[in-house]
Design a protein around this motif. Structure first.
Motif, short mmCIF file in Angstrom:
data_model
loop_
_atom_site.label_atom_id
_atom_site.label_comp_id
_atom_site.label_asym_id
_atom_site.label_seq_id
_atom_site.Cartn_x
_atom_site.Cartn_y
_atom_site.Cartn_z
N ASN A 199 4.64 5.63 3.18
CA ASN A 199 4.09 6.97 3.13
C ASN A 199 4.47 7.65 1.81
O ASN A 199 5.65 7.92 1.56
CB ASN A 199 4.62 7.79 4.31
CG ASN A 199 3.85 9.08 4.52
OD1 ASN A 199 3.18 9.58 3.62
ND2 ASN A 199 3.95 9.64 5.72
N VAL A 220 -1.80 7.79 -3.91
CA VAL A 220 -2.28 6.69 -3.06
C VAL A 220 -2.41 5.42 -3.91
O VAL A 220 -2.85 5.49 -5.06
CB VAL A 220 -3.65 7.04 -2.44
CG1 VAL A 220 -4.23 5.85 -1.68
CG2 VAL A 220 -3.52 8.24 -1.51
N ILE A 237 -4.40 2.09 -3.93
CA ILE A 237 -5.48 1.32 -3.30
C ILE A 237 -5.76 0.03 -4.04
O ILE A 237 -6.72 -0.68 -3.73
CB ILE A 237 -6.77 2.16 -3.20
CG1 ILE A 237 -7.28 2.52 -4.59
CG2 ILE A 237 -6.56 3.39 -2.33
CD1 ILE A 237 -8.66 3.17 -4.58
N HIS A 296 -8.65 5.69 2.97
CA HIS A 296 -8.47 5.88 1.54
C HIS A 296 -9.79 6.31 0.93
O HIS A 296 -10.82 6.27 1.56
CB HIS A 296 -7.94 4.61 0.88
CG HIS A 296 -8.87 3.44 1.02
ND1 HIS A 296 -8.94 2.70 2.18
CD2 HIS A 296 -9.79 2.89 0.16
CE1 HIS A 296 -9.84 1.73 2.02
NE2 HIS A 296 -10.37 1.82 0.81
N CYS A 309 3.10 -0.92 4.08
CA CYS A 309 2.54 0.37 3.69
C CYS A 309 3.64 1.42 3.77
O CYS A 309 4.39 1.47 4.76
CB CYS A 309 1.37 0.76 4.59
SG CYS A 309 0.42 2.18 3.96
N GLN A 326 0.07 5.14 1.34
CA GLN A 326 -0.92 5.96 2.01
C GLN A 326 -0.24 7.13 2.73
O GLN A 326 0.98 7.15 2.88
CB GLN A 326 -1.69 5.13 3.05
CG GLN A 326 -2.52 4.01 2.48
CD GLN A 326 -3.82 4.51 1.87
OE1 GLN A 326 -4.16 5.68 1.97
NE2 GLN A 326 -4.56 3.62 1.22
N PHE A 328 0.84 -1.19 0.00
CA PHE A 328 0.00 0.00 0.00
C PHE A 328 0.88 1.25 0.00
O PHE A 328 2.01 1.24 0.49
CB PHE A 328 -0.89 0.04 1.24
CG PHE A 328 -1.86 -1.10 1.36
CD1 PHE A 328 -3.13 -1.01 0.83
CD2 PHE A 328 -1.51 -2.27 2.01
CE1 PHE A 328 -4.03 -2.05 0.94
CE2 PHE A 328 -2.40 -3.32 2.13
CZ PHE A 328 -3.67 -3.21 1.60
#
Length: 249
Positions: A63, A209, A211, A249, A61, A42, A40
């Motif tokens: 950043n 992002v 998703i 999200h 995940c 995010q 991911f």
């Protein structure tokens, strides 16, 4: 131990020498299918990234509100945790800094070697010496060279400088003093070099992002529910679990 794990990771993901943009190797459906790895991107506020484990999947995940070099190192750092400390969830504020414990240090060493192997550092350092790039009158050329390393290995500017030039300085203090003068001479990197490599540019794909893993999991869970291999309530709880791990999200 971490050196052997790097070779294992390279074989695992099909990386020959260095990955460049590591997201190109890990951010696709094939990796999810074959390796049960969900990647991911995010907004994680102060966190650079994290790794966790759930329902047989590894969840990483990163950043996206960090420059791409920082993102790439963070991802390599989390992959280091995956191979060195599998099953242990970790959250990292700034993995480019020296770790506070043995596991963080190991993950940093893993990440550094994975994205910018020492054999290439030796070649790049030799080039810098042969072309006298550390002399002040050649600092513009040194900046261009460091930027080329950033684009080749997908690292931050300071990481590429520090690793390539480490053999030139007696200690950390002298290297930091040199870099401070050098950086002042260069000015803003985004004024000279491609903006998307050095600062967050929300118009570029690096700073978006991701998703897609959510969509994958929703389709997978729906398929299992339709086959009655998974209860509807359980399926909904799994999706909720992934959303909490991945962030809003």
């Amino acid at each position: 131990m971490w050196e052997k794990k790097i070779e294992e990771a390279r074989r695992f993901f099909g990386i020959a020498d260095y990955p460049g943009n590591l997201f190109d190797f890990l951010g696709n459906k094939k990796v999810i299918d074959e390796h049960k790895l969900l990647l991911f991107k995010q907004d994680l506020d102060k966190l650079s990234g994290f790794i966790g484990y759930s329902y047989g999947f590894t969840i990483i995940c990163v950043n996206y509100k960090r420059n791409i070099g920082h993102q790439n190192f963070t991802l390599a750092h989390e992959i280091g945790h995956m191979f060195l400390h599998n099953g242990i969830s970790k959250s990292d504020i700034n993995p480019e800094r020296a770790g506070q414990d043995k596991e963080e240090l190991e993950a940093n060493l893993f990440a550094s070697e994975l994205i910018y192997p020492e054999k290439f550092v030796t070649e790049d350092y030799k080039f810098a010496l042969e072309n006298n790039l550390f002399k002040k009158e050649n600092w513009d050329d040194l900046a261009v060279f460091i930027n080329s390393l950033c684009e080749k290995y997908y690292t931050s500017f300071i990481f590429a400088f520090n690793k390539m030039s480490n053999g030139y300085f007696r200690n950390y203090k002298s290297r930091a003093a040199f870099y401070s003068r050098f950086k002042k001479h260069i000015g803003n990197l985004s004024d000279t070099f491609p903006k998307h490599m050095h600062v967050v540019d929300y118009n570029h794909e690096f700073y978006q992002v991701n998703i897609e893993p959510y969509n994958y999991m929703k389709e997978l869970v729906k398929e299992l529910v339709d086959k009655q291999e998974l209860g509807l309530e359980t399926g909904e709880s799994i999706i909720e679990r992934y959303e909490k791990l991945g962030g809003n999200h």
